[in-house]
Design a protein around this motif. Structure first.
Motif, PDB file in Angstrom:
ATOM      1  N   THR A  94       0.813  -1.212   0.000  1.00  0.00           N
ATOM      2  CA  THR A  94       0.000   0.000   0.000  1.00  0.00           C
ATOM      3  C   THR A  94       0.851   1.270   0.000  1.00  0.00           C
ATOM      4  N   ARG A  95       2.181   1.115   0.213  1.00  0.00           N
ATOM      5  CA  ARG A  95       3.047   2.287   0.288  1.00  0.00           C
ATOM      6  C   ARG A  95       4.505   1.870   0.114  1.00  0.00           C
ATOM      7  N   CYS A 113       3.116  -2.998   3.429  1.00  0.00           N
ATOM      8  CA  CYS A 113       1.677  -3.020   3.667  1.00  0.00           C
ATOM      9  C   CYS A 113       1.367  -1.972   4.747  1.00  0.00           C
ATOM     10  N   ASP A 114       0.181  -2.040   5.344  1.00  0.00           N
ATOM     11  CA  ASP A 114      -0.208  -1.063   6.372  1.00  0.00           C
ATOM     12  C   ASP A 114       0.236  -1.454   7.778  1.00  0.00           C
ATOM     13  N   ASP A 122       2.186  -1.843  11.130  1.00  0.00           N
ATOM     14  CA  ASP A 122       3.201  -1.082  11.866  1.00  0.00           C
ATOM     15  C   ASP A 122       4.453  -1.920  12.109  1.00  0.00           C
TER      16      ASP A 122
END
Length: 64
Positions: free
Chosen positions: A18-19, A27-28, A30
């Motif tokens: 995603t980034r 991905c998202d 943490d």
């Protein structure tokens, strides 16, 4: 041309990307973000390596 993140997988866990942060598709999660930060040498890690006279690209990444 824009980069479609969903065409890539997270380099840490394999989930859909995603980034891109710390020169890593992420991905998202943490946890994946923290792992990528640690692998890169933390914020400014590339400049720390440069100041030490080492290559900016980590040695384990640049195995060519």
């Amino acid at each position: 041309m824009a980069l479609n993140f969903s065409d890539y997988k997270c380099e840490i866990c394999g989930a859909t990307c995603t980034r891109v942060l710390f020169a890593t598709f992420l991905c998202d999660s943490d946890e994946c973000l923290q792992t990528a930060c640690d692998n890169r040498g933390g914020p400014g890690g590339h400049m720390k390596r440069k100041a030490e006279g080492r290559p900016i690209v980590p040695e384990d990444v640049n195995k060519d």
